[in-house]
Design a protein around this motif. Structure first.
Motif, PDB file in Angstrom:
ATOM      1  N   LEU A  20      41.512   5.817 106.452  1.00  0.00           N
ATOM      2  CA  LEU A  20      40.242   5.088 106.470  1.00  0.00           C
ATOM      3  C   LEU A  20      39.762   4.883 107.908  1.00  0.00           C
ATOM      4  N   ARG A  21      40.677   4.473 108.769  1.00  0.00           N
ATOM      5  CA  ARG A  21      40.335   4.190 110.160  1.00  0.00           C
ATOM      6  C   ARG A  21      39.866   5.461 110.881  1.00  0.00           C
ATOM      7  N   GLN A  22      40.573   6.564 110.648  1.00  0.00           N
ATOM      8  CA  GLN A  22      40.224   7.821 111.301  1.00  0.00           C
ATOM      9  C   GLN A  22      38.843   8.315 110.863  1.00  0.00           C
ATOM     10  N   ILE A  23      38.565   8.283 109.577  1.00  0.00           N
ATOM     11  CA  ILE A  23      37.265   8.753 109.077  1.00  0.00           C
ATOM     12  C   ILE A  23      36.137   7.890 109.613  1.00  0.00           C
TER      13      ILE A  23
ATOM     14  N   PRO B  90      33.589   3.588 105.289  1.00  0.00           N
ATOM     15  CA  PRO B  90      34.518   3.999 104.236  1.00  0.00           C
ATOM     16  C   PRO B  90      34.539   2.975 103.108  1.00  0.00           C
ATOM     17  N   LEU B  91      34.588   3.473 101.870  1.00  0.00           N
ATOM     18  CA  LEU B  91      34.688   2.591 100.711  1.00  0.00           C
ATOM     19  C   LEU B  91      36.141   2.353 100.332  1.00  0.00           C
TER      20      LEU B  91
ATOM     21  N   VAL C 174      30.271   6.090 102.423  1.00  0.00           N
ATOM     22  CA  VAL C 174      28.828   6.085 102.191  1.00  0.00           C
ATOM     23  C   VAL C 174      28.205   6.952 103.274  1.00  0.00           C
ATOM     24  N   GLU C 175      27.642   8.076 102.873  1.00  0.00           N
ATOM     25  CA  GLU C 175      27.015   8.994 103.820  1.00  0.00           C
ATOM     26  C   GLU C 175      25.580   8.579 104.133  1.00  0.00           C
ATOM     27  N   ASP C 176      24.891   8.017 103.137  1.00  0.00           N
ATOM     28  CA  ASP C 176      23.500   7.615 103.328  1.00  0.00           C
ATOM     29  C   ASP C 176      23.214   6.407 102.444  1.00  0.00           C
ATOM     30  N   HIS C 177      22.945   5.261 103.088  1.00  0.00           N
ATOM     31  CA  HIS C 177      22.574   4.051 102.337  1.00  0.00           C
ATOM     32  C   HIS C 177      21.133   4.194 101.858  1.00  0.00           C
TER      33      HIS C 177
ATOM     34  N   LEU D 182      27.311   9.531  98.636  1.00  0.00           N
ATOM     35  CA  LEU D 182      28.704   9.331  99.004  1.00  0.00           C
ATOM     36  C   LEU D 182      29.322  10.666  99.382  1.00  0.00           C
ATOM     37  N   GLY D 183      30.351  10.601 100.182  1.00  0.00           N
ATOM     38  CA  GLY D 183      31.099  11.783 100.551  1.00  0.00           C
ATOM     39  C   GLY D 183      32.580  11.553 100.324  1.00  0.00           C
ATOM     40  N   LEU D 184      33.287  12.600  99.978  1.00  0.00           N
ATOM     41  CA  LEU D 184      34.731  12.538  99.800  1.00  0.00           C
ATOM     42  C   LEU D 184      35.360  13.406 100.882  1.00  0.00           C
ATOM     43  N   TYR D 185      36.218  12.800 101.680  1.00  0.00           N
ATOM     44  CA  TYR D 185      36.864  13.487 102.800  1.00  0.00           C
ATOM     45  C   TYR D 185      38.359  13.568 102.577  1.00  0.00           C
ATOM     46  N   GLN D 186      38.954  14.686 102.959  1.00  0.00           N
ATOM     47  CA  GLN D 186      40.402  14.831 102.995  1.00  0.00           C
ATOM     48  C   GLN D 186      40.846  14.661 104.438  1.00  0.00           C
ATOM     49  N   VAL D 187      41.816  13.791 104.632  1.00  0.00           N
ATOM     50  CA  VAL D 187      42.362  13.527 105.958  1.00  0.00           C
ATOM     51  C   VAL D 187      43.832  13.921 105.929  1.00  0.00           C
TER      52      VAL D 187
END
Length: 108
Positions: free
Chosen positions: A37-40, A48-49, A68-71, A80-85
Motif C-alpha cells: 500500500l505504501r509503495q503504490i 490506496p483503498l 482510486v485512479e480518478d475521483h 479504480l485501478g488494481l496494481y500488482q506489487v
C-alpha cells in the motif's frame, strides 16, 4: 514495520540503526500488505483503498492493491485501478504494474 533505506554502500538503515544484509528478517504477510500500500501510494500519488490479495512467491510477496485512479461525483462512478506489487522477503520493491482499470461498482 521498520523502514528500510538504502545507503548506497551495500548496507542499509532499518529503523534508525545500520544493518548489513545478514541482519534482515523476512517480513510477514501483514507487513507485506502494508508495504505494498505504501509503495503504490508513493509511486503513483493515488489513494490506496486496500490490499485485495497477497500471496507468497519464490523470493518474496505478490500484493494486489486497489487504488482510486480518478475521483468523480458521485463517488460510485470513481475509476479504480488494481496494481500488482512485487516485494522481496524483506519488503523492498522489486516491481509493480497496473493490471486492471474499472469503474467502482461494476463487476467483471
Amino acid at each position: 514495520m521498520a523502514s528500510v533505506r538504502s545507503r548506497g554502500d551495500g548496507d542499509r538503515e532499518r529503523g534508525g540503526r545500520d544493518v548489513v544484509e545478514d541482519d534482515y528478517q523476512p517480513i510477514t504477510a501483514a507487513e507485506a500488505a502494508r508495504e505494498g500500500l505504501r509503495q503504490i501510494a508513493g509511486l503513483t500519488g493515488k489513494d490506496p483503498l486496500g490490499a485485495t490479495s497477497i500471496q507468497p512467491i519464490d523470493d518474496g510477496w505478490l500484493v494486489e492493491v486497489e487504488v482510486v485512479e480518478d475521483h468523480r461525483i458521485p463517488a460510485s462512478t470513481d475509476l479504480l485501478g488494481l496494481y500488482q506489487v512485487e516485494l522481496d522477503m524483506i519488503g523492498s520493491l522489486l516491481g509493480y504494474q497496473r493490471t486492471r482499470r474499472y469503474q467502482r461498482g461494476k463487476g467483471d
